[in-house]
Design a protein around this motif. Structure first.
Motif, PDB file in Angstrom:
ATOM      1  N   ALA A 246       0.828  -1.204   0.000  1.00  0.00           N
ATOM      2  CA  ALA A 246       0.000   0.000   0.000  1.00  0.00           C
ATOM      3  C   ALA A 246       0.864   1.256   0.000  1.00  0.00           C
ATOM      4  O   ALA A 246       0.325   2.364  -0.001  1.00  0.00           O
ATOM      5  CB  ALA A 246      -0.928   0.009   1.211  1.00  0.00           C
ATOM      6  N   ASP A 250       0.184   3.728  -3.300  1.00  0.00           N
ATOM      7  CA  ASP A 250      -0.306   5.033  -2.853  1.00  0.00           C
ATOM      8  C   ASP A 250       0.465   6.151  -3.532  1.00  0.00           C
ATOM      9  O   ASP A 250      -0.124   7.060  -4.137  1.00  0.00           O
ATOM     10  CB  ASP A 250      -0.176   5.125  -1.329  1.00  0.00           C
ATOM     11  N   ASN A 255      -4.749   3.856  -6.696  1.00  0.00           N
ATOM     12  CA  ASN A 255      -5.584   3.746  -5.501  1.00  0.00           C
ATOM     13  C   ASN A 255      -6.410   2.472  -5.449  1.00  0.00           C
ATOM     14  O   ASN A 255      -6.714   1.968  -4.373  1.00  0.00           O
ATOM     15  CB  ASN A 255      -6.488   4.969  -5.389  1.00  0.00           C
ATOM     16  N   GLU A 258      -3.979   0.018  -4.086  1.00  0.00           N
ATOM     17  CA  GLU A 258      -3.674   0.400  -2.709  1.00  0.00           C
ATOM     18  C   GLU A 258      -4.792  -0.059  -1.772  1.00  0.00           C
ATOM     19  O   GLU A 258      -4.542  -0.679  -0.728  1.00  0.00           O
ATOM     20  CB  GLU A 258      -3.523   1.912  -2.615  1.00  0.00           C
ATOM     21  N   LYS A 259      -6.031   0.234  -2.140  1.00  0.00           N
ATOM     22  CA  LYS A 259      -7.175  -0.121  -1.303  1.00  0.00           C
ATOM     23  C   LYS A 259      -7.272  -1.632  -1.121  1.00  0.00           C
ATOM     24  O   LYS A 259      -7.522  -2.135  -0.030  1.00  0.00           O
ATOM     25  CB  LYS A 259      -8.469   0.415  -1.914  1.00  0.00           C
ATOM     26  N   ILE A 440      -1.936   6.835   5.265  1.00  0.00           N
ATOM     27  CA  ILE A 440      -2.408   6.816   3.900  1.00  0.00           C
ATOM     28  C   ILE A 440      -3.219   8.069   3.662  1.00  0.00           C
ATOM     29  O   ILE A 440      -4.064   8.432   4.457  1.00  0.00           O
ATOM     30  CB  ILE A 440      -3.269   5.576   3.661  1.00  0.00           C
ATOM     31  N   THR A 441      -2.978   8.744   2.565  1.00  0.00           N
ATOM     32  CA  THR A 441      -3.746   9.923   2.247  1.00  0.00           C
ATOM     33  C   THR A 441      -5.097   9.516   1.729  1.00  0.00           C
ATOM     34  O   THR A 441      -5.247   8.527   1.037  1.00  0.00           O
ATOM     35  CB  THR A 441      -3.019  10.752   1.179  1.00  0.00           C
TER      36      THR A 441
END
Length: 458
Positions: A246, A250, A255, A258-259, A440-441
């Motif tokens: 991730a 990221d 994304n 990442e998710k 994480i943003t």
């Protein structure tokens, strides 16, 4: 986790009498091919749009462009030149077409064609005719009009097809997901072997059942078409190939991947906590936390784990919120406190000193990772202060990150990247978040974990 069951049995039966994994040819070597013998993945998307869309943005598609890998590769390149190491050791898995096309070296990628820059891409994977074993990418390629896969009944107007049972086996993944030192043969990563020695291998649950289906844990059917002109099928393997990364996904803006990596992490482990609700002043408070690998068919963490970190953070407060005990916290620089247990592999160089540079590794100092369906128990204790008030509350969080913040700061400069810290499991159960300042943003809705809670009253 359940295996493909009937579907797997049917496929295995259909493959009877087809090409077998003989290991009769030598692995493909630099200069065996030219990169123009391979098709760019965009061409495949014309008929295989879903598979291409899943692969696009994945760590496989970014295997060569991954900024963390590239920084490490350049460090390796300096050492390789000085020590006479193979220049294509890392690249053979990260840009296999670049290696067999002799576009590597140089390691700066200046000679790589566009198709080679696609990393682990469609035509490479489906040109693998067989393998010479496990680890360090001993693939045998046959690029051309014939595309290899797992279905004996496939027909295509665009190319010829051949079926190979190898494509349904974990050994296919094992070509790259075991890594051995190119000189001393030290095991640097052994995801395949960890699976092979696990209960999942005994139960017939292969790598593809978790990493090439829609489910987060175990096999889940994915009905549909493998190609736009093909027949409807009971199951089509997905091509996300998601693991636990991730961090890179990221930073690179991938994304979706990442998710999904976060979802994988949050279904890998369970916590059981045994702690008292109250105790008297001056008495010893004992807290036991059992960490169980419930969702991974390999150790957690896995891969080249000299950098990857998993650790437990434990906080105990009294009834007025005063902190009585804290282990596993991050300081302002993102460093884990020295009293916490970090689950990873520690390699040693020729002088016996710890190193995160795999090419320097000559031995393993420690490896305390948790195997498939395995557990470890951490025991923590402290003395109840005189002014503390009952009841006391216990919070435990199992964290994961792809690399120490300190290492990333050294590679790229302080403040260049913040390594996200993922909450794999929590007690009491709550929404999983990332650590402020290193997280994480963007907002991520975390999936809930099954956590077994046991409290011992005193």
């Amino acid at each position: 986790m359940k295996s493909p069951g009937l579907l797997s049995l049917i496929i295995t039966t259909l493959f009877a009498g087809l090409i077998v994994f003989t290991g009769a040819a030598a692995p493909s070597e630099p200069g065996d091919f030219t990169s123009d013998q391979f098709s760019k993945s965009g061409i495949c998307s014309n008929c295989h749009g879903s598979s291409f869309g899943e692969w696009d943005g994945s760590m496989h598609s970014n295997a060569d462009s991954d900024f963390f890998y590239q920084a490490t590769l350049q460090e390796y390149g300096v050492a390789a030149e000085a020590q006479g190491l193979s220049p294509d050791f890392c690249s053979r898995c990260h840009t296999p077409i670049g290696v067999v096309s002799a576009e590597i070296p140089p390691l700066d990628g200046s000679h790589l064609s566009e198709v080679s820059k696609e990393g682990v891409q469609c035509d490479f994977c489906h040109s693998v005719a067989e393998s010479e074993g496990i680890g360090n990418a001993p693939f045998v390629l046959e690029p051309g009009d014939v595309k290899w896969g797992n279905r004996p009944d496939t027909e295509s107007a665009s190319h010829e097809t051949e079926a190979h049972e190898f494509y349904n086996e974990s050994a296919y993944c094992g070509m790259c997901h075991n890594i051995y030192h190119p000189v001393n043969n030290l095991t640097l990563g052994a995801t395949y072997t960890e699976w092979e020695e696990s209960p999942y291998a005994e139960e017939g649950v292969n790598c593809q059942a978790c990493h090439m289906t829609p489910g987060i844990i175990g096999f889940e059917e994915n009905p549909g078409k493998a190609a736009s002109t093909g027949p409807e099928r009971e199951h089509v393997y997905t091509h996300h190939f998601v693991g636990a990364n991730a961090f890179v996904t990221d930073v690179m803006g991938e994304n979706r991947h990442e998710k999904r990596a976060i979802e994988y992490l949050q279904h890998a482990a369970e916590l059981e906590v045994n702690a008292p609700d109250s105790t008297g002043p001056g008495e010893s408070v004992e807290v036991e936390i059992k960490i169980t690998n419930v969702g991974a068919g390999h150790k957690i963490p896995t891969g080249v784990t000299e950098d990857r970190e998993m650790w437990l953070e434990l906080t105990v407060n009294d009834s007025e919120g005063r902190e009585l005990y804290h282990s596993g916290a991050l300081d302002s620089a993102g460093k884990i406190d020295s009293g916490a247990t970090i689950y990873h592999t520690v390699f040693a160089d020729s002088g016996g000193k710890p190193t995160v540079k795999l090419w320097e590794a000559e031995s393993i100092l420690s490896d305390n990772r948790i195997g498939p369906k395995g557990s470890v128990v951490e025991k923590h204790s402290f003395v109840m202060p005189e002014n503390a008030s009952n009841p006391i509350s216990t919070k435990a969080v199992l964290h994961y990150r792809s690399a120490p913040q300190e290492h990333i700061d050294k590679l790229f400069g302080e403040g260049a990247y913040n390594v996200p810290v993922i909450d794999m499991a929590t007690y009491p159960e709550e929404e999983k978040t990332s650590t402020p300042g290193f997280g994480i943003t963007g907002a991520i809705i975390a999936l809930s974990l099954r956590i077994t809670l046991r409290r011992r009253k005193k």
